[in-house]
Design a protein around this motif. Structure first.
Motif, mmCIF file in Angstrom:
data_model
loop_
_atom_site.group_PDB
_atom_site.id
_atom_site.type_symbol
_atom_site.label_atom_id
_atom_site.label_comp_id
_atom_site.label_asym_id
_atom_site.label_seq_id
_atom_site.Cartn_x
_atom_site.Cartn_y
_atom_site.Cartn_z
ATOM 1 N N GLU A 1 30.594 13.486 45.234
ATOM 2 C CA GLU A 1 29.535 13.420 46.234
ATOM 3 C C GLU A 1 28.208 13.099 45.553
ATOM 4 O O GLU A 1 27.975 13.504 44.406
ATOM 5 N N LYS A 2 27.352 12.413 46.261
ATOM 6 C CA LYS A 2 26.026 12.117 45.724
ATOM 7 C C LYS A 2 25.185 13.390 45.683
ATOM 8 O O LYS A 2 25.336 14.277 46.521
ATOM 9 N N LEU A 3 24.300 13.459 44.673
ATOM 10 C CA LEU A 3 23.351 14.553 44.473
ATOM 11 C C LEU A 3 24.048 15.908 44.288
ATOM 12 O O LEU A 3 23.557 16.937 44.747
ATOM 13 N N LYS A 4 25.170 15.893 43.593
ATOM 14 C CA LYS A 4 25.906 17.108 43.279
ATOM 15 C C LYS A 4 26.336 17.026 41.815
ATOM 16 O O LYS A 4 26.813 15.983 41.367
ATOM 17 N N TYR B 1 28.489 17.679 38.380
ATOM 18 C CA TYR B 1 29.879 17.816 37.971
ATOM 19 C C TYR B 1 29.962 17.923 36.455
ATOM 20 O O TYR B 1 29.127 17.362 35.739
ATOM 21 N N TRP C 1 26.035 13.333 37.548
ATOM 22 C CA TRP C 1 25.846 13.309 39.003
ATOM 23 C C TRP C 1 25.572 11.891 39.460
ATOM 24 O O TRP C 1 25.172 11.041 38.680
ATOM 25 N N GLU D 1 33.386 20.577 39.843
ATOM 26 C CA GLU D 1 32.031 20.993 40.213
ATOM 27 C C GLU D 1 31.423 21.800 39.074
ATOM 28 O O GLU D 1 32.072 22.670 38.498
ATOM 29 N N CYS D 2 30.174 21.518 38.732
ATOM 30 C CA CYS D 2 29.488 22.201 37.632
ATOM 31 C C CYS D 2 29.179 23.644 38.037
ATOM 32 O O CYS D 2 28.648 23.894 39.121
ATOM 33 N N TYR E 1 22.583 23.294 38.266
ATOM 34 C CA TYR E 1 22.482 22.729 39.604
ATOM 35 C C TYR E 1 21.461 21.604 39.595
ATOM 36 O O TYR E 1 20.634 21.507 38.678
ATOM 37 N N GLU F 1 14.997 13.944 40.650
ATOM 38 C CA GLU F 1 16.199 14.721 40.371
ATOM 39 C C GLU F 1 16.044 15.423 39.024
ATOM 40 O O GLU F 1 15.722 14.785 38.030
#
Length: 77
Positions: free
Chosen positions: A2-5, A7, A25, A58-59, A63, A71
Motif C-alpha cells: 500500500e502507498k504511504l505505509k 514495510y 515505502w 509490515e514494519c 512508522y 514523508e
C-alpha cells in the motif's frame, strides 16, 4: 504494498537493490523509497521482473509520518 505505509524487506530483490532488513515505502506517486540510504526508485525502475521479486512485511519498529506532503520515517517509541 500500500502507498504511504512502511514495510520491512524479508527477501532481497534479485538485482540486490532492495535488501533484507531495508525499511521501504511507496510514495503517492508510486516511487519506492528506502531508509537505508539507497534513496528512491521510480515505479518503472522497481516494478520490473528483475527488481520486483522482493518480499516484505509490515514494519513493526517505525512508522511513516506524512505532514504537509512531506514523508518522514519515525521510530515507534
Amino acid at each position: 504494498m500500500e502507498k504511504l505505509k512502511l514495510y520491512t524487506v524479508t527477501k532481497s530483490s534479485s538485482d540486490g537493490d532492495i535488501k533484507v532488513g531495508d525499511i521501504i515505502w511507496l510514495s503517492k506517486n508510486g516511487d519506492l523509497n528506502s531508509c537505508q540510504g539507497k534513496g528512491w526508485l521510480t515505479e518503472e525502475e522497481w516494478n520490473s521482473p528483475k527488481t520486483n521479486d522482493f518480499e516484505v512485511e509490515e514494519c513493526k519498529t517505525h512508522y511513516l509520518d506524512v505532514t504537509n506532503g512531506h514523508e518522514q520515517v519515525r521510530k515507534i517509541q
